[in-house]
Write a protein that holds these residues in place. Sequence first.
Motif, PDB file in Angstrom:
ATOM      1  N   THR A 284      -3.050   5.911   0.757  1.00  0.00           N
ATOM      2  CA  THR A 284      -3.261   6.644   2.002  1.00  0.00           C
ATOM      3  C   THR A 284      -2.349   7.852   2.067  1.00  0.00           C
ATOM      4  OG1 THR A 284      -3.852   4.614   3.185  1.00  0.00           O
ATOM      5  CG2 THR A 284      -3.150   6.481   4.533  1.00  0.00           C
ATOM      6  N   VAL A 285      -2.901   8.963   2.532  1.00  0.00           N
ATOM      7  CA  VAL A 285      -2.104  10.146   2.848  1.00  0.00           C
ATOM      8  C   VAL A 285      -2.166  10.311   4.354  1.00  0.00           C
ATOM      9  CG1 VAL A 285      -1.846  12.643   2.604  1.00  0.00           C
ATOM     10  CG2 VAL A 285      -2.620  11.274   0.652  1.00  0.00           C
ATOM     11  N   THR A 286      -1.013  10.445   4.986  1.00  0.00           N
ATOM     12  CA  THR A 286      -0.971  10.707   6.414  1.00  0.00           C
ATOM     13  C   THR A 286      -0.341  12.077   6.609  1.00  0.00           C
ATOM     14  OG1 THR A 286      -0.348   9.829   8.594  1.00  0.00           O
ATOM     15  CG2 THR A 286       1.171   9.396   6.785  1.00  0.00           C
ATOM     16  N   LEU A 287      -1.091  12.968   7.262  1.00  0.00           N
ATOM     17  CA  LEU A 287      -0.682  14.364   7.392  1.00  0.00           C
ATOM     18  C   LEU A 287       0.053  14.643   8.693  1.00  0.00           C
ATOM     19  CD1 LEU A 287      -3.912  16.142   6.118  1.00  0.00           C
ATOM     20  CD2 LEU A 287      -1.740  15.959   4.920  1.00  0.00           C
ATOM     21  N   TYR A 288       1.178  15.326   8.550  1.00  0.00           N
ATOM     22  CA  TYR A 288       1.947  15.821   9.689  1.00  0.00           C
ATOM     23  C   TYR A 288       2.236  17.301   9.471  1.00  0.00           C
ATOM     24  CZ  TYR A 288       2.450  11.059  11.278  1.00  0.00           C
ATOM     25  OH  TYR A 288       2.175   9.780  11.733  1.00  0.00           O
ATOM     26  N   LEU A 289       1.243  18.020   8.959  1.00  0.00           N
ATOM     27  CA  LEU A 289       1.344  19.461   8.709  1.00  0.00           C
ATOM     28  C   LEU A 289       0.194  20.159   9.416  1.00  0.00           C
ATOM     29  CD1 LEU A 289       1.883  19.456   4.833  1.00  0.00           C
ATOM     30  CD2 LEU A 289       3.621  19.881   6.567  1.00  0.00           C
ATOM     31  N   SER A 290       0.469  21.326   9.978  1.00  0.00           N
ATOM     32  CA  SER A 290      -0.605  22.107  10.594  1.00  0.00           C
ATOM     33  C   SER A 290      -1.604  22.531   9.524  1.00  0.00           C
ATOM     34  CB  SER A 290      -0.031  23.342  11.280  1.00  0.00           C
ATOM     35  OG  SER A 290       0.480  24.245  10.304  1.00  0.00           O
ATOM     36  N   GLN A 291      -2.778  22.935   9.958  1.00  0.00           N
ATOM     37  CA  GLN A 291      -3.815  23.365   9.022  1.00  0.00           C
ATOM     38  C   GLN A 291      -3.292  24.438   8.076  1.00  0.00           C
ATOM     39  OE1 GLN A 291      -7.505  24.463  10.876  1.00  0.00           O
ATOM     40  NE2 GLN A 291      -8.398  25.201   8.985  1.00  0.00           N
TER      41      GLN A 291
ATOM     42  N   ILE B  87       6.463   3.962   1.155  1.00  0.00           N
ATOM     43  CA  ILE B  87       6.223   5.346   1.551  1.00  0.00           C
ATOM     44  C   ILE B  87       6.760   6.319   0.515  1.00  0.00           C
ATOM     45  CG2 ILE B  87       6.176   4.840   4.030  1.00  0.00           C
ATOM     46  CD1 ILE B  87       9.034   6.149   4.151  1.00  0.00           C
ATOM     47  N   ILE B  88       6.082   7.441   0.410  1.00  0.00           N
ATOM     48  CA  ILE B  88       6.524   8.576  -0.400  1.00  0.00           C
ATOM     49  C   ILE B  88       6.584   9.755   0.575  1.00  0.00           C
ATOM     50  CG2 ILE B  88       6.109  10.022  -2.424  1.00  0.00           C
ATOM     51  CD1 ILE B  88       6.297   7.031  -3.136  1.00  0.00           C
TER      52      ILE B  88
ATOM     53  N   MET C  18       0.843  -1.172   0.000  1.00  0.00           N
ATOM     54  CA  MET C  18       0.000   0.000   0.000  1.00  0.00           C
ATOM     55  C   MET C  18       0.895   1.245   0.000  1.00  0.00           C
ATOM     56  SD  MET C  18      -3.032   0.911   2.754  1.00  0.00           S
ATOM     57  CE  MET C  18      -2.859  -0.700   3.434  1.00  0.00           C
ATOM     58  N   ARG C  19       0.737   2.092  -1.016  1.00  0.00           N
ATOM     59  CA  ARG C  19       1.538   3.322  -1.118  1.00  0.00           C
ATOM     60  C   ARG C  19       0.969   4.396  -0.212  1.00  0.00           C
ATOM     61  NH1 ARG C  19       4.634   4.738  -5.963  1.00  0.00           N
ATOM     62  NH2 ARG C  19       3.466   6.688  -6.015  1.00  0.00           N
ATOM     63  N   THR C  20       1.831   4.908   0.662  1.00  0.00           N
ATOM     64  CA  THR C  20       1.416   5.920   1.619  1.00  0.00           C
ATOM     65  C   THR C  20       2.245   7.171   1.439  1.00  0.00           C
ATOM     66  OG1 THR C  20       0.762   4.222   3.220  1.00  0.00           O
ATOM     67  CG2 THR C  20       1.136   6.442   4.079  1.00  0.00           C
ATOM     68  N   LEU C  21       1.575   8.285   1.240  1.00  0.00           N
ATOM     69  CA  LEU C  21       2.214   9.590   1.127  1.00  0.00           C
ATOM     70  C   LEU C  21       2.272  10.200   2.518  1.00  0.00           C
ATOM     71  CD1 LEU C  21       3.263  12.084  -0.433  1.00  0.00           C
ATOM     72  CD2 LEU C  21       0.870  12.711  -0.806  1.00  0.00           C
ATOM     73  N   ILE C  22       3.466  10.557   2.959  1.00  0.00           N
ATOM     74  CA  ILE C  22       3.651  11.219   4.249  1.00  0.00           C
ATOM     75  C   ILE C  22       3.903  12.696   3.960  1.00  0.00           C
ATOM     76  CG2 ILE C  22       5.012  11.366   6.367  1.00  0.00           C
ATOM     77  CD1 ILE C  22       5.850   8.423   5.845  1.00  0.00           C
ATOM     78  N   LEU C  23       2.892  13.536   4.215  1.00  0.00           N
ATOM     79  CA  LEU C  23       3.046  14.980   4.022  1.00  0.00           C
ATOM     80  C   LEU C  23       3.489  15.593   5.340  1.00  0.00           C
ATOM     81  CD1 LEU C  23       0.103  16.315   1.809  1.00  0.00           C
ATOM     82  CD2 LEU C  23       2.542  16.316   1.322  1.00  0.00           C
ATOM     83  N   GLY C  24       4.687  16.169   5.320  1.00  0.00           N
ATOM     84  CA  GLY C  24       5.290  16.696   6.537  1.00  0.00           C
ATOM     85  C   GLY C  24       6.354  15.744   7.052  1.00  0.00           C
ATOM     86  N   ALA C  25       6.944  14.972   6.133  1.00  0.00           N
ATOM     87  CA  ALA C  25       7.978  14.006   6.502  1.00  0.00           C
ATOM     88  C   ALA C  25       9.215  14.717   7.038  1.00  0.00           C
ATOM     89  CB  ALA C  25       8.352  13.153   5.292  1.00  0.00           C
TER      90      ALA C  25
END
Length: 118
Positions: A57-64, A30-31, A1-8
């Motif tokens: 899946t996108v998993t967010l680690y960025l503030s709004q 992961i991307i 499963m390809r997962t994009l980590i925004l805020g890596a």
Amino acid sequence: MRTLILGASNNPARYSFMAAHRLVNAGHEIIPVGIKKGEVAGSEIRSTVEGISDIHTVTLYLSQRNQAPYEDFLLQLKPERVIFNPGTENPELMEKLIKEGVDAFEACNLVMLGTGQF
């Protein structure tokens, strides 16, 4: 499963760093996308989302506030789900994603991995 980590991040104290390693250890591709160059869990941290597609899946680690530049991208990407980790809550974006058929919700990626919900 390809997962994009925004805020890596390649900083071991960051939750995105921990999540990247746990995802890879669980067999997920992961991307990672972040503002600082480097690598995390064996993958180069990209500075842009350009050319990224086919993400489950996108998993967010960025503030709004820091999510704003990625809003159109996320809506066009149409991943299966977007996880808003603690501190990334964004009801407006979540509602837009849900209207597009994306399973968008607030949760902790690390807890999900630890309990087999990922």
